[in-house]
Structures are given as C-alpha cells and as structure tokens.
Design a protein around this motif. Structure first.
Motif, PDB file in Angstrom:
ATOM      1  N   ASP A 154     -35.176 -43.434 -16.860  1.00  0.00           N
ATOM      2  CA  ASP A 154     -34.273 -42.932 -15.833  1.00  0.00           C
ATOM      3  C   ASP A 154     -34.527 -41.445 -15.641  1.00  0.00           C
ATOM      4  O   ASP A 154     -35.385 -40.853 -16.309  1.00  0.00           O
ATOM      5  CB  ASP A 154     -32.812 -43.205 -16.213  1.00  0.00           C
ATOM      6  N   SER A 155     -33.761 -40.848 -14.751  1.00  0.00           N
ATOM      7  CA  SER A 155     -33.883 -39.410 -14.474  1.00  0.00           C
ATOM      8  C   SER A 155     -32.560 -38.707 -14.739  1.00  0.00           C
ATOM      9  O   SER A 155     -32.141 -37.828 -13.986  1.00  0.00           O
ATOM     10  CB  SER A 155     -34.340 -39.179 -13.023  1.00  0.00           C
ATOM     11  N   GLY A 156     -31.893 -39.167 -15.809  1.00  0.00           N
ATOM     12  CA  GLY A 156     -30.603 -38.582 -16.149  1.00  0.00           C
ATOM     13  C   GLY A 156     -30.731 -37.383 -17.047  1.00  0.00           C
ATOM     14  O   GLY A 156     -31.803 -36.775 -17.171  1.00  0.00           O
ATOM     15  N   GLU A 157     -29.629 -37.070 -17.730  1.00  0.00           N
ATOM     16  CA  GLU A 157     -29.582 -35.855 -18.544  1.00  0.00           C
ATOM     17  C   GLU A 157     -30.107 -36.052 -19.961  1.00  0.00           C
ATOM     18  O   GLU A 157     -30.204 -35.092 -20.739  1.00  0.00           O
ATOM     19  CB  GLU A 157     -28.139 -35.341 -18.605  1.00  0.00           C
ATOM     20  N   GLY A 158     -30.478 -37.302 -20.333  1.00  0.00           N
ATOM     21  CA  GLY A 158     -30.987 -37.555 -21.670  1.00  0.00           C
ATOM     22  C   GLY A 158     -29.898 -37.609 -22.714  1.00  0.00           C
ATOM     23  O   GLY A 158     -28.701 -37.664 -22.414  1.00  0.00           O
ATOM     24  N   ILE A 159     -30.299 -37.563 -23.973  1.00  0.00           N
ATOM     25  CA  ILE A 159     -29.360 -37.644 -25.094  1.00  0.00           C
ATOM     26  C   ILE A 159     -29.575 -36.438 -25.981  1.00  0.00           C
ATOM     27  O   ILE A 159     -30.718 -36.017 -26.242  1.00  0.00           O
ATOM     28  CB  ILE A 159     -29.570 -38.932 -25.915  1.00  0.00           C
ATOM     29  N   ASP A 160     -28.496 -35.909 -26.466  1.00  0.00           N
ATOM     30  CA  ASP A 160     -28.566 -34.770 -27.369  1.00  0.00           C
ATOM     31  C   ASP A 160     -29.320 -35.160 -28.633  1.00  0.00           C
ATOM     32  O   ASP A 160     -29.128 -36.239 -29.183  1.00  0.00           O
ATOM     33  CB  ASP A 160     -27.155 -34.287 -27.701  1.00  0.00           C
ATOM     34  N   ALA A 161     -30.199 -34.267 -29.095  1.00  0.00           N
ATOM     35  CA  ALA A 161     -31.048 -34.576 -30.254  1.00  0.00           C
ATOM     36  C   ALA A 161     -30.224 -34.883 -31.499  1.00  0.00           C
ATOM     37  O   ALA A 161     -30.604 -35.730 -32.323  1.00  0.00           O
ATOM     38  CB  ALA A 161     -31.994 -33.404 -30.531  1.00  0.00           C
ATOM     39  N   ALA A 162     -29.078 -34.234 -31.672  1.00  0.00           N
ATOM     40  CA  ALA A 162     -28.246 -34.468 -32.861  1.00  0.00           C
ATOM     41  C   ALA A 162     -27.638 -35.856 -32.867  1.00  0.00           C
ATOM     42  O   ALA A 162     -27.342 -36.416 -33.922  1.00  0.00           O
ATOM     43  CB  ALA A 162     -27.155 -33.410 -32.938  1.00  0.00           C
TER      44      ALA A 162
END
Length: 467
Positions: A398-406
C-alpha cells in the motif's frame, strides 16, 4: 456386538490366550502321539521276546520213533511272566493241523508255509482272540530233522495284551503328569512376565489418574519400554493439541471480553447522551451506527479467529490456486477500493500451494482490507504473486504511513496498538493462519528516495506444490 467386544477385550487375556493355548494344544497332541509311540515301542520289545520264545520252543522239537516230540522246560517261557498280568499260551502241531502239545484252544495259524523255501523258519506276528481275550501271537514253521529234509512243524506262542497295555498306560500317565507340571510352570512364568511387561501401562494409567484436570504437560513414565514410546509420543502430541485448543479458547474469551467491552461501553454512553439530549438525534445515531459497525467487525473477527483454530484442529489441507484466491478476494473488496478511488494493481499467476481455501482467502482479505484502510484517498496499492524456486511469494503493498519500528514485532499479537486497537484482530488472524500452514509472514516499511516511508509491504511465503 462381537466387533465391539473384540475392541474391549483385555490385552493381558489376549496375550495369555495366544501364548498358553498353542502350548497347551501342542502338549495334548504330543502326549497322545507319545502314547502311540510308547505302545508301538512296547509291542516291539514284547514281540522280540515272543519271537525268542517261539524260536526257543522250535529248537526243542525232535523226532522220536517217527513221532514229533517237544520237551519244554519252564525257562523257555519264564522270561515272559514278569508278573501275573499277562499269560503265555503255546501250541504245537504239524503242517496238517494235527495237535501235538500246548493249548488246544489256541486258534491255529491260517497262514501257509513256503515248502519250497530252503529255510522256512520265519516267525509271523499277528493278533487273535483266545477264549474271548485279545492275544498277540508269534507263529513259526520250524524245520524238523526227519527222513524228509523239508519236514516242519507249526509252533505258536501267544501272549495276552494286558501287560503291554498296562505298561503303555503307565508311561502315558507319567508323561502326562510331567507335561501338566510343565504347563503349570509355563502358565505361571507367562503370567509373571505379562504382568511385568504391562507394569509401564499401569504406571502410565496411575500417572494420568493422579493428574489435575488442567495439567496437560507431557507424560514421561519411568522405565517405559521402546514399544510403548510411540503411544506416549502420540499421547504427548494430543496433550499439545489440547493445550493449544485450551489456550485458544482462553484467548478467545479474553479477546471477546476485551474487544467488545469498549464498543459496548461507548454505545451505552452514546445512548445515554442521546436520551439526555446533549446532541442532535441524527448526530447521536450516526455515532451509534459507527460504534455498532466496529462491534460487528470485531465480532466477525473473533468468529474468524475461532474458525481458524477449528480448521487447524482438523488438519485438513488441499491444493489451492493462490492466484485465483487473490483475484476472488480483490473482487469481493472492490467496493471498498472504489469508495476511496484507489489505484489498484493485481499481478497473480497460477501458483499451487497446500492449505485450506477459506484460510488463504481470509489471510488475503485481512491483509488487503488493512492496506485499503491505511491507504489515503486516490492512493496506490496492489497484490503481486510470484514464484521463486520452490517458494510462492504473496506481496500486498500500500501507500500508507507504514508501521512504527517499535511496534513492528508485536503487530501479530492481540491487543497490540497496530494489531488490535486500530485494526481489530485482522493481523492477529493472519498470524494464526500463517502459523497453521507452516508459512511465514513479514511486514516491512517501504522507503522512497528521500528515505521517507512510502508505504507498507506484507510478504507471505508458501511452499509450492509441484505437479
């Protein structure tokens, strides 16, 4: 009923029956065979004495004044009279049947002498009756020295059968007693050995009986034989499956109580606010509609999570076309894609994998639904299915905001910030499906040229089924 009984019969009784019964049958058959052999041996031994007796009498025959004479000392018959159970009878007559000496009641031998033979003095053994008593008879055509060099007399010696039969019965009963004693020893040893062999089974039963109801830890009975180890391994595998099922039920209850409590509490607050008139009715109803929709989604996800575990417990899998399932799922979710005016791409080749069609479809649906939700309006997303050697790769991007690495490590766990609260139980269901299919799943943020996150990639790897 007979089939049911055969399933419930005792292993101990089964072992004893198949160990002792053949031995007992062999002993019985061997005992009667031994009796016949003993009787034959006794007859052979007594017949030898009978032949010796008839030859002894024949050797005493002589001619005096042209007449046949026989002088029989007691020693000629005493070797046959070891006891009074048997009686010796003899008869002497010429070849014409004229009686000379002995017991006239003894029937004459019906056989004929070979007068042309150079030496016809051959004894013949046969059985007959003497005054209604069975006797064993030896008949001898004894040459006698006369003017006719071929002169002969018929000598018969008979013995009653009591002594032979009594001796054979005595040997038979003595043997039978020894065989019975041997059978008792065999039964005792077999009982002891079978009881010792089944002690590990009894120990396993006692160990299971003494366990608490919620103890599903592996079973490890001491001194378990190798033959019992496959059963113990299967039992421990069953314990693992039961523990997984119990854990799933506990997680289901925890998920249900945790996930549904919040929307129900919100729904109750919104209803109370509407009753008090804190906001316009239309606004309150819209808020309640959204809350009900979220609660419905959570309920459906909880049911899907329960269904995943149910299918996993059955262990039923089949060959599935990964590309076809991806296309079907995309069609089902096309209204959501159109609603946000998304640019959707689909590259799905026909690749066969082993699994359950509903589970694979649910996996793709949850990942694609999650991608649609996090992709902005008029954004881009897609599905790409490809094969690399023996591995099939499912990529949903997708072209969303992704997931925080933590939070990346906990996204597949229930109640995580990205796995549950914002997106419900979708990723949790995906993790359970992948685990049940021995596949792998990874989420990674996709970076652009300026090192900014351009979207999220969900990668699932399956093992390809070769034709």
């Amino acid at each position: 009923m007979a089939h049911l009984f055969s399933r419930r019969r005792s292993v101990r009784a089964y072992l004893l029956a198949w160990i002792i019964s053949p031995i007992a049958l062999f002993i019985v058959i061997d005992s009667f065979s031994l009796y016949r052999n003993t009787l034959e041996s006794v007859n052979t031994a007594y017949d030898r004495m009978l032949i010796a007796s008839v030859h002894s009498i024949g050797d005493l025959l002589r001619i005096e004044n042209g007449e046949l004479k026989a002088s029989l000392p007691y020693a000629a018959l005493e070797i046959y009279e070891a006891d009074y159970s048997s009686r010796m009878i003899y008869r002497i007559n010429d070849l014409e049947g004229k009686f000379f000496d002995g017991d006239a009641d003894l029937p004459t031998y019906k056989g004929k002498a070979d007068k042309e033979a150079i030496y016809p003095a051959l004894a013949h053994i046969y059985e007959d009756n003497y005054n209604g008593v069975p006797v064993r008879v030896a008949a001898l055509f004894q040459p006698v020295v006369t003017n006719d060099p071929r002169g002969a007399a018929l000598v018969q010696v008979a013995e009653t059968m009591e002594n032979r039969s009594a001796l054979a019965r005595k040997i038979f009963w003595e043997t039978l007693i020894r065989q019975a004693a041997l059978l008792v020893v065999i039964v005792s040893v077999t009982l002891y050995v079978v009881r010792r062999a089944l002690q590990p089974v009894d120990a396993l039963r006692r160990q299971l009986d003494e366990r608490p109801a919620d103890d599903l830890s592996p079973v490890a009975p001491p001194m378990a034989p190798r033959e019992l180890q496959p059963f113990i391994d299967a039992l421990n595998q069953l314990m693992v499956r039961l523990r997984r099922l119990l854990d799933h039920q506990q997680r289901f209850v925890a998920n249900a109580s945790h996930q549904l409590r919040t929307p129900l509490a919100v729904l109750k607050t919104q209803l109370q606010s509407g009753l008090r008139g804190d906001a316009p009715a239309q606004e309150i109803l819209q808020e309640m509609s959204g809350t009900v929709e979220r609660a419905t989604t959570l309920a459906n996800q909880l049911l899907s999570l329960a269904k995943v575990e149910q299918i996993r417990g059955r262990g039923v899998q089949e060959v599935c076309d990964l590309g076809m399932l991806a296309r079907e799922t995309a069609v089902d979710l096309s209204p959501l894609i159109a609603e946000k005016d998304l640019d959707f791409e689909l590259e799905a080749d026909k690749i066969l994998v082993m699994g359950h069609p509903w589970m694979i479809g649910e996996l793709i649906s949850n990942l694609l639904h999650n991608a649609i939700r996090h992709t902005p309006v008029r954004g881009r997303l897609g599905i790409r299915i490809s094969a690399r050697e023996e591995v099939a790769e499912l990529l949903i991007w997708d072209s969303g905001e992704g997931i925080d690495a933590a939070a990346m490590e906990n996204v597949f766990k229930a109640f995580s910030s990205n796995g549950s609260s914002s997106g419900g139980l979708g990723l949790t269901i995906c993790g359970e499906i992948v685990d049940s299919m021995q596949a792998t799943i990874n989420l990674r943020n996709r970076l652009g040229n300026n090192a900014r996150v351009d979207g999220l990639d969900a990668l699932v790897h399956f093992r390809i089924v070769t034709d």
